[in-house]
Structures are given as structure tokens and as C-alpha cells.
Motif scaffolding. Structure first.
Motif, PDB file in Angstrom:
ATOM      1  N   LEU A  63       0.841  -1.199   0.000  1.00 39.36           N
ATOM      2  CA  LEU A  63       0.000   0.000   0.000  1.00 39.36           C
ATOM      3  C   LEU A  63       0.875   1.247   0.000  1.00 39.36           C
ATOM      4  O   LEU A  63       1.754   1.405   0.833  1.00 39.36           O
ATOM      5  N   ASP A  64       0.642   2.095  -0.990  1.00 37.47           N
ATOM      6  CA  ASP A  64       1.331   3.387  -1.069  1.00 37.47           C
ATOM      7  C   ASP A  64       0.234   4.457  -1.024  1.00 37.47           C
ATOM      8  O   ASP A  64      -0.325   4.853  -2.055  1.00 37.47           O
ATOM      9  N   GLU A  65      -0.055   4.919   0.194  1.00 36.62           N
ATOM     10  CA  GLU A  65      -1.176   5.847   0.362  1.00 36.62           C
ATOM     11  C   GLU A  65      -0.897   7.184  -0.289  1.00 36.62           C
ATOM     12  O   GLU A  65      -1.797   7.813  -0.852  1.00 36.62           O
ATOM     13  N   GLU A  66       0.344   7.629  -0.262  1.00 36.85           N
ATOM     14  CA  GLU A  66       0.679   8.928  -0.868  1.00 36.85           C
ATOM     15  C   GLU A  66       0.466   8.900  -2.375  1.00 36.85           C
ATOM     16  O   GLU A  66      -0.039   9.862  -2.969  1.00 36.85           O
ATOM     17  N   ALA A  67       0.857   7.785  -3.017  1.00 34.56           N
ATOM     18  CA  ALA A  67       0.666   7.657  -4.463  1.00 34.56           C
ATOM     19  C   ALA A  67      -0.762   7.256  -4.813  1.00 34.56           C
ATOM     20  O   ALA A  67      -1.156   7.334  -5.983  1.00 34.56           O
ATOM     21  N   GLY A  68      -1.519   6.809  -3.804  1.00 34.19           N
ATOM     22  CA  GLY A  68      -2.893   6.379  -4.064  1.00 34.19           C
ATOM     23  C   GLY A  68      -2.939   5.078  -4.845  1.00 34.19           C
ATOM     24  O   GLY A  68      -3.847   4.881  -5.670  1.00 34.19           O
ATOM     25  N   GLU A  69      -1.979   4.176  -4.587  1.00 33.30           N
ATOM     26  CA  GLU A  69      -1.923   2.904  -5.309  1.00 33.30           C
ATOM     27  C   GLU A  69      -1.713   1.737  -4.346  1.00 33.30           C
ATOM     28  O   GLU A  69      -1.106   1.891  -3.277  1.00 33.30           O
ATOM     29  N   VAL A  70      -2.201   0.597  -4.750  1.00 31.32           N
ATOM     30  CA  VAL A  70      -1.948  -0.628  -4.028  1.00 31.32           C
ATOM     31  C   VAL A  70      -1.514  -1.679  -5.055  1.00 31.32           C
ATOM     32  O   VAL A  70      -2.111  -1.800  -6.129  1.00 31.32           O
ATOM     33  N   THR A  71      -0.442  -2.390  -4.741  1.00 36.70           N
ATOM     34  CA  THR A  71       0.104  -3.424  -5.641  1.00 36.70           C
ATOM     35  C   THR A  71      -0.184  -4.793  -5.038  1.00 36.70           C
ATOM     36  O   THR A  71       0.009  -5.012  -3.844  1.00 36.70           O
ATOM     37  N   TYR A  72      -0.641  -5.705  -5.880  1.00 41.73           N
ATOM     38  CA  TYR A  72      -0.991  -7.054  -5.445  1.00 41.73           C
ATOM     39  C   TYR A  72      -0.143  -8.054  -6.226  1.00 41.73           C
ATOM     40  O   TYR A  72       0.157  -7.864  -7.414  1.00 41.73           O
ATOM     41  N   GLY A  73       0.237  -9.138  -5.561  1.00 45.85           N
ATOM     42  CA  GLY A  73       0.976 -10.200  -6.250  1.00 45.85           C
ATOM     43  C   GLY A  73       0.930 -11.496  -5.477  1.00 45.85           C
ATOM     44  O   GLY A  73       0.668 -11.508  -4.267  1.00 45.85           O
ATOM     45  N   ILE A  74       1.158 -12.597  -6.171  1.00 48.11           N
ATOM     46  CA  ILE A  74       1.258 -13.928  -5.576  1.00 48.11           C
ATOM     47  C   ILE A  74       2.687 -14.421  -5.794  1.00 48.11           C
ATOM     48  O   ILE A  74       3.172 -14.444  -6.931  1.00 48.11           O
ATOM     49  N   VAL A  75       3.367 -14.802  -4.711  1.00 46.23           N
ATOM     50  CA  VAL A  75       4.753 -15.261  -4.770  1.00 46.23           C
ATOM     51  C   VAL A  75       4.778 -16.766  -4.544  1.00 46.23           C
ATOM     52  O   VAL A  75       4.115 -17.274  -3.623  1.00 46.23           O
ATOM     53  N   ASN A  76       5.533 -17.515  -5.386  1.00 53.41           N
ATOM     54  CA  ASN A  76       5.650 -18.961  -5.197  1.00 53.41           C
ATOM     55  C   ASN A  76       6.889 -19.290  -4.364  1.00 53.41           C
ATOM     56  O   ASN A  76       7.641 -18.402  -3.953  1.00 53.41           O
ATOM     57  N   CYS A  77       7.109 -20.586  -4.115  1.00 52.18           N
ATOM     58  CA  CYS A  77       8.210 -21.001  -3.245  1.00 52.18           C
ATOM     59  C   CYS A  77       9.582 -20.630  -3.801  1.00 52.18           C
ATOM     60  O   CYS A  77      10.543 -20.489  -3.049  1.00 52.18           O
ATOM     61  N   ALA A  78       9.683 -20.492  -5.115  1.00 49.26           N
ATOM     62  CA  ALA A  78      10.957 -20.122  -5.726  1.00 49.26           C
ATOM     63  C   ALA A  78      11.221 -18.624  -5.668  1.00 49.26           C
ATOM     64  O   ALA A  78      12.266 -18.158  -6.116  1.00 49.26           O
ATOM     65  N   GLY A  79      10.260 -17.857  -5.092  1.00 50.17           N
ATOM     66  CA  GLY A  79      10.448 -16.417  -4.992  1.00 50.17           C
ATOM     67  C   GLY A  79       9.995 -15.659  -6.220  1.00 50.17           C
ATOM     68  O   GLY A  79      10.250 -14.464  -6.346  1.00 50.17           O
ATOM     69  N   GLN A  80       9.295 -16.339  -7.134  1.00 51.38           N
ATOM     70  CA  GLN A  80       8.819 -15.693  -8.354  1.00 51.38           C
ATOM     71  C   GLN A  80       7.426 -15.118  -8.119  1.00 51.38           C
ATOM     72  O   GLN A  80       6.576 -15.765  -7.500  1.00 51.38           O
ATOM     73  N   THR A  81       7.201 -13.910  -8.616  1.00 54.41           N
ATOM     74  CA  THR A  81       5.908 -13.250  -8.467  1.00 54.41           C
ATOM     75  C   THR A  81       5.068 -13.451  -9.715  1.00 54.41           C
ATOM     76  O   THR A  81       5.547 -13.276 -10.832  1.00 54.41           O
ATOM     77  N   LYS A  82       3.832 -13.875  -9.523  1.00 54.54           N
ATOM     78  CA  LYS A  82       2.909 -14.039 -10.649  1.00 54.54           C
ATOM     79  C   LYS A  82       1.587 -13.365 -10.285  1.00 54.54           C
ATOM     80  O   LYS A  82       1.355 -12.972  -9.141  1.00 54.54           O
ATOM     81  N   SER A  83       0.710 -13.242 -11.252  1.00 55.01           N
ATOM     82  CA  SER A  83      -0.601 -12.618 -11.062  1.00 55.01           C
ATOM     83  C   SER A  83      -0.478 -11.242 -10.415  1.00 55.01           C
ATOM     84  O   SER A  83      -1.233 -10.897  -9.512  1.00 55.01           O
ATOM     85  N   GLU A  84       0.503 -10.478 -10.866  1.00 59.70           N
ATOM     86  CA  GLU A  84       0.732  -9.165 -10.271  1.00 59.70           C
ATOM     87  C   GLU A  84      -0.161  -8.117 -10.914  1.00 59.70           C
ATOM     88  O   GLU A  84      -0.432  -8.166 -12.117  1.00 59.70           O
ATOM     89  N   GLY A  85      -0.633  -7.186 -10.112  1.00 53.56           N
ATOM     90  CA  GLY A  85      -1.475  -6.114 -10.630  1.00 53.56           C
ATOM     91  C   GLY A  85      -1.396  -4.887  -9.742  1.00 53.56           C
ATOM     92  O   GLY A  85      -1.003  -4.964  -8.578  1.00 53.56           O
ATOM     93  N   VAL A  86      -1.757  -3.748 -10.309  1.00 54.62           N
ATOM     94  CA  VAL A  86      -1.742  -2.471  -9.586  1.00 54.62           C
ATOM     95  C   VAL A  86      -3.129  -1.852  -9.675  1.00 54.62           C
ATOM     96  O   VAL A  86      -3.780  -1.889 -10.723  1.00 54.62           O
ATOM     97  N   ALA A  87      -3.572  -1.294  -8.552  1.00 54.17           N
ATOM     98  CA  ALA A  87      -4.881  -0.639  -8.514  1.00 54.17           C
ATOM     99  C   ALA A  87      -4.749   0.741  -7.874  1.00 54.17           C
ATOM    100  O   ALA A  87      -3.923   0.950  -6.988  1.00 54.17           O
ATOM    101  N   THR A  88      -5.548   1.652  -8.347  1.00 51.70           N
ATOM    102  CA  THR A  88      -5.671   2.937  -7.665  1.00 51.70           C
ATOM    103  C   THR A  88      -6.764   2.777  -6.608  1.00 51.70           C
ATOM    104  O   THR A  88      -7.667   1.948  -6.753  1.00 51.70           O
ATOM    105  N   PHE A  89      -6.657   3.516  -5.535  1.00 60.80           N
ATOM    106  CA  PHE A  89      -7.686   3.382  -4.501  1.00 60.80           C
ATOM    107  C   PHE A  89      -8.019   4.736  -3.900  1.00 60.80           C
ATOM    108  O   PHE A  89      -7.229   5.684  -3.955  1.00 60.80           O
ATOM    109  N   GLU A  90      -9.195   4.784  -3.339  1.00 69.09           N
ATOM    110  CA  GLU A  90      -9.656   5.997  -2.660  1.00 69.09           C
ATOM    111  C   GLU A  90     -10.589   5.584  -1.538  1.00 69.09           C
ATOM    112  O   GLU A  90     -11.238   4.529  -1.594  1.00 69.09           O
TER     113      GLU A  90
END
Length: 205
Positions: free
Chosen positions: A107-134
Motif C-alpha cells: 500500500l502506497d497511500e501517498e501515491a494512491g496505489e496498491v500493488t498485489y501479487g502472488i509469490v511462489n516457493c521459488a520467490g517468483q511473483t505471478k498474477s501481479e497487478g496495480v490498482a488505484t484506490f480511494e
């Protein structure tokens, strides 16, 4: 000299000449004769021919990495960066699915964004996405509406926006709750990976 004597001498000379021409010598005693015949019948056998032997070659290298102490022969995991910048807050949730997963919200409240991701056991991030929020009016001020920039990264949730309840310790998406206690959730996730027989990455917070 009589005729008989002459005949006898002639015969002896013929025998001597024959022996000289054949190159054979006569051994006088019985022991020498036995040795002579034994050599003729049983010659010393020659050494059997030996097949050439191939030089020993070192075992092929397998390419496996050396076993680290306590590693049970597993390869060392990668290093995954899960740190955040100043002003950002990170929330994690260890998930025991078919394969362990680590849900991550930043969560980056100053930028008004939240980043989401799923990390597997190897440390790789998949299903990553960014959303604006208010913030959503009403309540105690912890309700937010997050609108995805692009396709929703959430599994089985195709909606372009979601409602989040966020406070200092947790964000709640529907009934799923992540926590700001990142090291606790990271440890839970590493245990899940070990139980599943997968090597967990070394996380840097």
C-alpha cells in the motif's frame, strides 16, 4: 684290407656325414636324451596376448550444486526482494493451496496505489497487478475502493474494482486477511514450502 672292412668303414663314414649335414648332435646319456625329447614335445608356451585396456576416465560431472549444510541435497533457493520503500506498507498472507503461495499487498497511500501479487516457493511473483484506490465515505475511514489498472490479478475475481478494509495491521479483501507481520507470515510460508517438498526462497524484507 679286406673287402668287408672297406664296406664297414664306408658305411660309418656315410652315417657321420648324414649327422653332420642334419645339424643334430647326439647326447650320450639317457638323462640328456629325456630332456631333449621333453623340450621337443612341450615347448615353452608364449605369453597370451592381452587386450589393451582403456584408460580410466573420471566420472561425469552431474552439474548438481554442492549440498549445503542441512540442505538434504536440495539446491539453494533464490533470493526474493520483499522490501518496500519509505511511505509504503507491506502486508502478507501465507496460503496453503495445491502449491503454497504468499499473497502480497503493498500500500502506497501517498501515491494512491496498491500493488498485489502472488509469490511462489521459488520467490517468483505471478498474477501481479496495480490498482488505484480511494477512501469510501462513511464508517470509521478504513474502507477503500481499489480499481485495477488493467485486468484483475485476483483468481476467480474478474471485477474491475474491489472493496478493501485497511488499517495499520491488516487489509481485508472479502474474508481474506493479510497482515503487516511480514516475518511471521514469511516463516509460515517457508514451512509450507518445506512440507510440500519445495525449496523456499530466502526473503529479504
Amino acid at each position: 684290407m679286406t673287402k668287408a672292412a672297406i664296406t664297414t668303414i664306408g658305411a660309418a663314414l656315410l652315417v657321420a656325414a648324414a649327422l653332420a649335414l642334419s645339424g643334430c648332435s647326439y647326447r650320450g646319456d639317457d638323462e640328456d636324451r629325456a630332456a631333449f625329447h621333453a623340450e621337443a614335445q612341450d615347448p615353452v608356451p608364449s605369453a597370451p596376448a592381452t587386450e589393451p585396456t582403456e584408460p580410466e576416465t573420471p566420472a561425469e560431472e552431474t552439474g548438481d550444486e554442492s549440498t549445503e549444510e542441512g540442505g538434504q541435497g536440495e539446491k539453494s533457493g533464490a533470493t526474493a526482494e520483499l522490501g518496500v520503500e519509505d511511505g509504503q506498507v507491506q502486508y502478507l498472507r501465507a496460503i496453503q493451496n495445491f502449491s503454497p503461495a504468499l499473497e502480497r499487498w503493498v500500500l502506497d497511500e501517498e501515491a494512491g496505489e496498491v500493488t498485489y501479487g502472488i509469490v511462489n516457493c521459488a520467490g517468483q511473483t505471478k498474477s501481479e497487478g496495480v490498482a488505484t484506490f480511494e477512501r469510501v465515505d462513511g464508517g470509521d475511514g478504513t474502507a477503500f475502493e481499489a480499481t485495477w489498472i488493467g485486468k484483475s490479478p485476483l483468481e476467480n475475481v474478474a471485477a474491475e474494482s474491489i472493496r478493501l478494509e485497511i488499517n495499520d495491521e491488516t487489509p481485508t479483501n472479502f474474508s481474506d486477511v493479510a497482515t503487516s507481520r511480514t516475518k511471521t507470515e514469511g516463516g509460515n510460508f517457508a514451512s509450507m514450502c518445506a512440507e510440500a517438498g519445495e525449496t523456499a526462497a530466502d526473503f529479504v524484507f
